[in-house]
Motif scaffolding. Structure first.
Motif, PDB file in Angstrom:
ATOM      1  N   THR A   1       1.169  -1.414   0.108  1.00  0.00           N
ATOM      2  CA  THR A   1       0.081   0.042  -0.061  1.00  0.00           C
ATOM      3  C   THR A   1       0.662   1.708   0.062  1.00  0.00           C
ATOM      4  OG1 THR A   1      -1.948   1.171   1.269  1.00  0.00           O
ATOM      5  CG2 THR A   1      -0.317   0.190   2.343  1.00  0.00           C
ATOM      6  N   LYS A   2      -0.046   2.908  -0.368  1.00  0.00           N
ATOM      7  CA  LYS A   2       1.169   3.586  -0.594  1.00  0.00           C
ATOM      8  C   LYS A   2       0.344   4.795   1.261  1.00  0.00           C
ATOM      9  CE  LYS A   2      -0.272   7.756  -1.990  1.00  0.00           C
ATOM     10  NZ  LYS A   2      -0.809   9.000  -2.770  1.00  0.00           N
ATOM     11  N   VAL A   3       0.980   4.840   1.569  1.00  0.00           N
ATOM     12  CA  VAL A   3       0.926   5.004   3.477  1.00  0.00           C
ATOM     13  C   VAL A   3       1.788   7.077   3.342  1.00  0.00           C
ATOM     14  CG1 VAL A   3       0.580   6.222   5.643  1.00  0.00           C
ATOM     15  CG2 VAL A   3       0.634   3.606   4.089  1.00  0.00           C
ATOM     16  N   SER A   4      -0.022   8.337   3.166  1.00  0.00           N
ATOM     17  CA  SER A   4       0.898   9.246   2.780  1.00  0.00           C
ATOM     18  C   SER A   4       0.736   9.597   4.402  1.00  0.00           C
ATOM     19  CB  SER A   4      -0.427  10.369   2.318  1.00  0.00           C
ATOM     20  OG  SER A   4      -0.145  10.022   1.049  1.00  0.00           O
ATOM     21  N   PHE A   5       1.285  10.254   4.899  1.00  0.00           N
ATOM     22  CA  PHE A   5       1.920  10.844   6.233  1.00  0.00           C
ATOM     23  C   PHE A   5       1.636  12.407   6.504  1.00  0.00           C
ATOM     24  CE2 PHE A   5       4.282   6.982   6.077  1.00  0.00           C
ATOM     25  CZ  PHE A   5       4.297   6.996   7.154  1.00  0.00           C
ATOM     26  N   ARG A   6      -0.049  12.574   6.956  1.00  0.00           N
ATOM     27  CA  ARG A   6      -0.125  13.887   6.673  1.00  0.00           C
ATOM     28  C   ARG A   6       0.517  15.179   7.873  1.00  0.00           C
ATOM     29  NH1 ARG A   6      -5.950  14.818   5.085  1.00  0.00           N
ATOM     30  NH2 ARG A   6      -5.012  14.008   3.455  1.00  0.00           N
ATOM     31  N   VAL A   7       0.881  15.772   7.582  1.00  0.00           N
ATOM     32  CA  VAL A   7       1.823  17.026   8.624  1.00  0.00           C
ATOM     33  C   VAL A   7       1.436  18.116   8.593  1.00  0.00           C
ATOM     34  CG1 VAL A   7       4.029  17.458   9.627  1.00  0.00           C
ATOM     35  CG2 VAL A   7       3.642  14.953   8.442  1.00  0.00           C
ATOM     36  N   PRO A   8       0.298  18.686   9.704  1.00  0.00           N
ATOM     37  CA  PRO A   8       0.151  20.552  10.017  1.00  0.00           C
ATOM     38  C   PRO A   8       0.746  20.894  10.724  1.00  0.00           C
ATOM     39  CG  PRO A   8      -1.123  18.699  10.936  1.00  0.00           C
ATOM     40  CD  PRO A   8      -0.444  17.941  10.747  1.00  0.00           C
ATOM     41  N   ASN A   9       0.745  21.634  10.723  1.00  0.00           N
ATOM     42  CA  ASN A   9       1.366  22.968  11.362  1.00  0.00           C
ATOM     43  C   ASN A   9       0.909  23.683  12.055  1.00  0.00           C
ATOM     44  OD1 ASN A   9       2.912  24.605  12.444  1.00  0.00           O
ATOM     45  ND2 ASN A   9       3.996  25.753  10.378  1.00  0.00           N
TER      46      ASN A   9
END
Length: 241
Positions: free
Chosen positions: A50-58
Motif C-alpha cells: 500500500t501507499k501511506v501518506s503521512f499528513r503533517v499540519p503545522n
C-alpha cells in the motif's frame, strides 16, 4: 405579503443561521482534534502492499515545520519501502539489522528501512504537507502498524507523536500515526461462478430483471405524483395568502 408568509420567512432564515453556526462549530472541533501527524489511509489489508501518506499540519502560529522523522516498525519489519519525492524537501533513509531473522523469497533479510527523514523544506502556519511512502508486504498476523513520528519546528521545538492511540476511545495527547490492518478479503463470487461455467450476469434470471424494472417504474410514477401534489399545495397556499 401576508403576516403568515412573513413569519415563515423569518423562521427559515433563523433556522439557516443556526445551522450555519453549528456547522462552523463542528468544523472547528474537528480541526482541533485532527491537528496532528496522521497516516492516510487509516486501513489496509494484511499482507498487502500500500501507499501511506503521512499528513503533517503545522500547529504553531510563530514557527514553521522544518523536519519530519518517521520510524518504521521493527517487529515485524516491512521488507520493501520506497519514498516518493516531495518538492522542496530532501529525504534520507536509514537502515538497520532486523531484531530477529526474517525469511524472504530470496533468503534472509539482512537489513530493513528503520527511519525516513525529511529536511530542507518548510510548512508554514495554517498549512500541511503530505509525505508518501510505498510499503509492503504488511504484517499478516497483526491488526495494526504504528509509525512513531517526530516533528521539528524552526524554533528548534520537537514534538514527538509516539503515544499508542489504543482502541481510539480515548486519544492521548500525542498519538502516533497508525495503519489498521484488516483480514484479507474473501474470494470474489466471480471466481466461484466461473468454476460453474456461469457469470453473475448470466446467473441473473429474466424474472428478477423484470421485477426490478417494474419496481423502478412504480417508483418513478410515485415521484411524479408527489411533485404534482406538492405544486398544487403550493399554489393553494399562495392563493390563501
Amino acid at each position: 405579503m401576508s403576516r403568515t408568509t412573513t413569519g415563515m420567512s423569518r423562521h427559515i432564515r433563523r433556522s439557516a443561521a443556526v445551522a450555519a453556526l453549528a456547522a462552523v462549530a463542528l468544523t472547528g472541533l474537528a480541526t482541533g482534534a485532527s491537528a496532528h501527524v496522521t497516516a492516510d489511509p487509516r486501513t489496509a489489508e494484511q499482507g498487502s502492499y500500500t501507499k501511506v501518506s503521512f499528513r503533517v499540519p503545522n500547529e504553531r502560529d510563530n514557527a514553521r515545520t522544518t523536519k519530519l522523522v518517521i520510524e518504521m516498525p521493527s517487529d515485524p519489519v516491512i521488507e520493501h519501502v520506497s519514498v516518493r519525492p516531495v518538492p522542496g524537501w530532501k529525504v534520507e533513509v536509514e537502515r538497520a539489522k532486523p531484531p530477529k531473522p526474517v525469511k524472504t523469497e530470496g533468503g534472509e533479510l539482512t537489513e530493513y528501512v528503520s527511519k525516513i527523514i525529511w529536511t530542507g523544506g518548510e510548512i508554514e502556519a495554517g498549512r500541511f504537507e503530505e509525505f508518501d511512502v510505498s510499503m509492503g508486504p504488511l504484517p499478516a498476523n497483526a491488526d495494526r502498524v504504528l509509525f512513531k513520528a517526530a516533528q521539528t519546528y524552526s524554533n528548534d521545538e520537537v514534538v514527538n507523536w509516539d503515544q499508542d492511540p489504543g482502541d481510539g476511545s480515548s486519544e492521548p495527547e500525542h498519538p502516533a500515526p497508525y495503519l489498521r490492518l484488516t483480514p484479507k478479503a474473501a474470494a470474489e463470487p466471480v471466481a466461484a461462478n466461473a468454476a460453474n461455467g456461469t457469470t453473475p450476469a448470466a446467473a441473473a434470471s429474466p424474472a428478477g430483471d423484470g421485477t426490478a424494472r417494474l419496481l423502478g417504474g412504480l417508483g418513478l410514477a410515485a415521484g411524479v405524483i408527489g411533485i404534482g401534489v406538492g405544486a398544487l399545495g403550493l399554489t393553494r397556499a399562495r392563493r390563501k395568502a
